[in-house]
Design a protein around this motif. Structure first.
Motif, short mmCIF file in Angstrom:
data_model
loop_
_atom_site.label_atom_id
_atom_site.label_comp_id
_atom_site.label_asym_id
_atom_site.label_seq_id
_atom_site.Cartn_x
_atom_site.Cartn_y
_atom_site.Cartn_z
N ARG A 82 -7.08 4.69 -5.40
CA ARG A 82 -6.46 5.65 -4.47
C ARG A 82 -6.85 7.08 -4.84
N PRO B 158 0.82 -1.22 0.00
CA PRO B 158 0.00 0.00 0.00
C PRO B 158 0.85 1.26 0.00
N ALA B 159 0.35 2.26 -0.72
CA ALA B 159 1.02 3.56 -0.79
C ALA B 159 0.23 4.57 0.04
N GLU B 160 0.83 5.72 0.26
CA GLU B 160 0.15 6.78 1.02
C GLU B 160 -1.16 7.14 0.33
N GLY B 161 -2.22 7.17 1.10
CA GLY B 161 -3.53 7.50 0.55
C GLY B 161 -4.39 6.29 0.25
N ASP B 162 -3.81 5.09 0.28
CA ASP B 162 -4.59 3.89 0.04
C ASP B 162 -5.50 3.60 1.22
N ASP B 163 -6.69 3.09 0.91
CA ASP B 163 -7.64 2.66 1.95
C ASP B 163 -7.87 1.17 1.73
#
Length: 257
Positions: free
Chosen positions: A217, A110-115
């Motif tokens: 995302r 997961p990257a920043e901003g992933d939910d």
């Protein structure tokens, strides 16, 4: 080992990595390469070299095939969720004393901003959807396993797969027959066109189908991610075709000593 081929390599394929490895090895005089495809896809992309299609008949059938065809090395380059064949390969290789390597693309991270909402199975993925307020779901888990979502009558599904899905499957479902690689722009448009509010995927890894994660995302959509099954214990694992080819070279040297 004298004469050619020095090594008979059996690749359990069906993935991009398996085709890449077969391409690297094809034409090398010291190798005989056979790729085995399960036959679950109607029109598979054929790899270079010898190809066999169909199952082996479990552990015993695979072990018999390894012996009868004098296989010197076995490479399991199947899909990360092809759990049964991977465990069968480990048991058959052990029984016949055939060196085994697993070629697996890395998991997605997961990257920043992933939910992301990790779950352990398709059943758990289906159970998670009501809690996410899902009404229109982009289902990218393939044509098998759709029965897990069949009881969600209040949810509409866009189900993408290479071949047409077979029942049981959700009553409110639109099949989308397509094969990767997919583009970020294409995935953005797909999510908007179908008013998707939740994405469901398996952690297949690789670049071919990853754009859906970036599109989700950007749109702020939750993604239910089915975790990979465990690998058989004691099996060496590499993540690229080049690494698998290097493993074969080292094995060839050892066997030739």
């Amino acid at each position: 080992m004298k004469g050619l081929p020095v090594l008979h390599v059996l690749i359990l394929g069906g993935t991009t990595e398996a085709r890449a490895l077969a391409g690297l090895l094809h034409g090398r005089p010291e190798l005989r390469v056979t790729t085995s495809l399960a036959g679950r896809v109607a029109r598979p992309v054929p790899p270079p070299g010898e190809v066999r299609i169909g199952g082996f008949g479990g552990v015993t059938g695979l072990a018999d095939w390894l012996r009868e065809h004098r296989v010197d090395a076995l490479i399991d380059a199947t899909h990360p969720f092809a759990e049964i064949i991977s465990f069968n390969a480990a048991r058959a290789a052990t029984a016949d004393h055939v060196p085994l390597l697993a070629l697996r693309r890395p998991s997605w991270v997961p990257a920043e901003g992933d939910d992301w909402h990790p779950v352990g199975s398709l059943d758990e993925a289906a159970e998670a959807l009501p809690g996410l307020g899902a009404r229109r779901v982009f289902l990218t888990t393939g044509r098998t396993g759709l029965a897990a979502f069949a009881g969600l009558d209040d949810v509409w599904f866009l189900a993408r797969s290479v071949d047409p899905p077979e029942p049981p499957h959700p009553a409110r479902m639109k099949p989308l027959l397509d094969r990767g690689p997919f583009t970020l722009d294409g995935e953005r448009k797909l999510l908007r066109r179908h008013k998707i509010d939740v994405v469901v995927t398996k952690d297949s890894g690789g670049a071919a189908t990853a754009p859906k994660l970036a599109a989700a995302r950007e749109a702020g959509l939750p993604v239910v991610v089915v975790r990979r099954p465990a690998m058989p214990a004691g099996v060496a694992v590499v993540s690229t075709a080049d690494e698998a080819a290097a493993w074969l070279e080292q094995l060839s040297v050892r066997l030739g000593e």
